[in-house]
Design an enzyme around this catalytic site. Structure first.
Site, PDB file in Angstrom:
ATOM      1  N   SER A 102       0.876  -1.030  -0.098  1.00  0.00           N
ATOM      2  CA  SER A 102       0.134   0.113  -0.123  1.00  0.00           C
ATOM      3  C   SER A 102       0.874   1.222   0.576  1.00  0.00           C
ATOM      4  O   SER A 102       1.681   1.353  -0.897  1.00  0.00           O
ATOM      5  CB  SER A 102      -1.242  -0.652   1.010  1.00  0.00           C
ATOM      6  OG  SER A 102      -2.310   0.480   1.329  1.00  0.00           O
ATOM      7  N   ASP A 243      -2.016   6.260  -3.408  1.00  0.00           N
ATOM      8  CA  ASP A 243      -0.712   5.441  -2.352  1.00  0.00           C
ATOM      9  C   ASP A 243      -0.796   4.412  -3.454  1.00  0.00           C
ATOM     10  O   ASP A 243      -1.072   4.004  -5.102  1.00  0.00           O
ATOM     11  CB  ASP A 243      -1.194   4.611  -1.530  1.00  0.00           C
ATOM     12  CG  ASP A 243      -2.441   3.555  -1.412  1.00  0.00           C
ATOM     13  OD1 ASP A 243      -3.477   4.006  -2.160  1.00  0.00           O
ATOM     14  OD2 ASP A 243      -2.674   3.059  -0.129  1.00  0.00           O
ATOM     15  N   ASP A 245      -1.455   1.126  -4.503  1.00  0.00           N
ATOM     16  CA  ASP A 245      -1.716   0.173  -4.488  1.00  0.00           C
ATOM     17  C   ASP A 245      -3.287   1.175  -5.235  1.00  0.00           C
ATOM     18  O   ASP A 245      -4.368   0.038  -5.152  1.00  0.00           O
ATOM     19  CB  ASP A 245      -1.184  -1.616  -3.650  1.00  0.00           C
ATOM     20  CG  ASP A 245      -2.892  -0.727  -2.788  1.00  0.00           C
ATOM     21  OD1 ASP A 245      -2.438   0.493  -1.843  1.00  0.00           O
ATOM     22  OD2 ASP A 245      -3.536  -1.907  -1.789  1.00  0.00           O
ATOM     23  N   ASP A 247      -6.161   2.403  -3.468  1.00  0.00           N
ATOM     24  CA  ASP A 247      -6.953   2.066  -2.979  1.00  0.00           C
ATOM     25  C   ASP A 247      -7.694   3.437  -1.714  1.00  0.00           C
ATOM     26  O   ASP A 247      -9.199   3.239  -1.313  1.00  0.00           O
ATOM     27  CB  ASP A 247      -6.971   0.613  -2.012  1.00  0.00           C
ATOM     28  CG  ASP A 247      -5.611   0.329  -1.072  1.00  0.00           C
ATOM     29  OD1 ASP A 247      -5.353   1.646  -0.864  1.00  0.00           O
ATOM     30  OD2 ASP A 247      -6.132  -0.660   0.332  1.00  0.00           O
TER      31      ASP A 247
END
Length: 451
Positions: A102, A243, A245, A247
């Protein structure tokens, strides 16, 4: 064996804490646990990753583990976490695996698991997987042979399917909106600019050239200075930051002022309420959200339900109560009508749709929330539990709560992934919030000194 899963999967320094051997073991255990309820077909898994160099190594280990347990694998390559969840549901797969840490720096990596339908795992399933990892380490498990070994296929158009899905959710075209998007040199580097352009926005993409080493490196949702400068330079209406990834989504307005997850939730809650789509006029947030969000929603006739920290707990409440919107101050927003997990690109699209529909600037829309000064101190400790639960610490928290009364609040919680205790205080002034937070933090340090 210690607890493997934190608040968002298994995470650690790649090739030190999170080794290929551990990744393989988790994959085997996940295949056994998540596919054991239905043996009418060979298990199927979807595997994706972000742009970290270590993701290539860990992907190989995860695929080996899954196929050795008899699961066939569809590799989707570099895609955002919510895209992997979406494709897991679309493929009717038994499980999904996302390799990402992340917003963490590049040397870290992680394993996020999804059950059938693209849903995050409840605590009890994580515990079963942990137990299976430990059992498989000491006892031989039955390995399939011959045709029982899983096969591997690559899905080459997964990004296209995901973008089409996202754009199809947007209630209004985004024509006339100029946006700068910071892709964090991560998993959104390709799909975010494409999705925003296809929805009608004029897009300037920055930090969209991942090389395996530069993910989250002074960019993305935790580092907004570059985005602020680019928004002002290009005269954009707003900036969006994801960020590693994707999400998460946080924003800055035309002047570069940050608009965090609390303000984004308020904006989208009002948009859904006005469209008659905010179920029972209720929003779900975590205990970390600013008290100003609760006050703003109350003034608008919207009820706020609080959960523990972690988008998984927000998701659980949304699913259990059939609600339409929830999220975290950090920028994880969940819209269950369109996604099974937090989706930063989806959030960005619907934020800009609200701007297009109302003709109002982001600063105007965000002004519905007046945030109380909030101070967060991350206290390094030797033992997270002791640092948070020591009698002297609890007594100091009680004194602070009595002192603040209705004008503020205190939140003390151990980190789910690091040797830290987080001390958060809200008060009428920043001076008061900081003074109270520092008092409590000192008691935490005394109770459990960092090693």
């Amino acid at each position: 064996m210690g607890r493997l899963f934190g608040t968002d999967g298994v995470r650690g320094r790649a090739n030190v804490d999170l080794t290929p051997e551990l990744a393989l073991a988790v994959a085997v255990a996940a295949a056994h646990t998540l596919a054991e309820s239905d043996r009418s077909h060979p298990p199927l898994a979807v595997v994706g990753r972000d742009t970290r160099a270590s993701g290539e190594m860990l992907e190989a280990a995860v695929v080996a583990g899954l196929t050795s347990a008899g699961a066939s694998v569809v590799r989707v390559g570099v895609l955002p976490t919510p895209a992997v969840a979406f494709l897991t549901a679309e493929a009717k797969a038994d499980l999904g695996v996302m390799l990402s840490a992340s917003h963490n720096p590049m040397p870290d990596n992680g394993i996020k698991l999804f059950a059938a339908g693209g849903h995050k795992l409840p605590d009890e399933i994580e515990l079963r997987i942990e137990a299976a990892v430990e059992a498989n380490a000491t006892t031989a498990w039955d390995r399939p042979v011959g045709a029982g070994v899983g096969r591997v296929h690559d899905l080459l158009d997964g990004a296209d399917h995901y973008v089409q899905h996202l754009v199809g959710t947007v209630p209004h075209r985004l024509d006339g909106i100029k946006v700068v998007v910071d892709c964090a040199n991560g998993a959104a580097a390709e799909v975010a600019p494409v999705a925003y352009r296809e929805a009608g926005a004029e897009v300037i993409a920055i930090h969209a050239e991942p090389d395996g080493l530069n993910i989250n490196d002074e960019c993305g949702s935790n580092h907004l200075d570059g985005l602020r400068a680019a928004v002002v330079e290009h005269g954009a209406h707003l900036g969006l930051a994801h960020d590693g990834d994707a999400d998460r989504c946080v924003a800055v307005d035309a002047d570069g002022a940050e608009v965090d997850g609390d303000e984004l939730m308020a904006i989208l809650a009002l948009a859904l309420r006005d469209a008659g789509e905010l179920t029972r006029d209720t929003l779900v947030a975590t205990v970390m959200s600013n008290l100003g969000l609760r006050l703003a929603m109350s003034a608008q006739g919207i009820r706020l339900v609080e959960t523990k920290v972690g988008d998984r707990y927000v998701l659980e409440e949304l699913r259990a109560s059939g609600l339409a919107l929830g999220g975290e101050q950090s920028g994880h927003l969940v819209m269950p009508a369109h996604a099974t997990t937090g989706d930063g690109v989806l959030t960005g699209l619907h934020l800009m749709a609200r701007m297009a529909a109302t003709g109002r600037s982001l600063a105007e829309l965000a002004s519905v929330v007046t945030k109380l000064p909030q101070v967060l101190i991350n206290v390094p400790v030797g033992d997270r539990t002791v640092g948070a639960a020591a009698p002297a610490v609890r007594a100091e928290v009680e004194r602070a709560e009595a002192e603040l009364g209705e004008t503020g609040r205190v939140l003390l919680r151990p980190s789910g992934t690091e040797p830290l205790v987080r001390v958060m205080v809200e008060a009428g002034t920043e001076e008061t919030a900081r003074s109270v937070a520092e008092r409590i933090a000192e008691h935490v340090r005394t109770a459990s000194p960092a090693s």
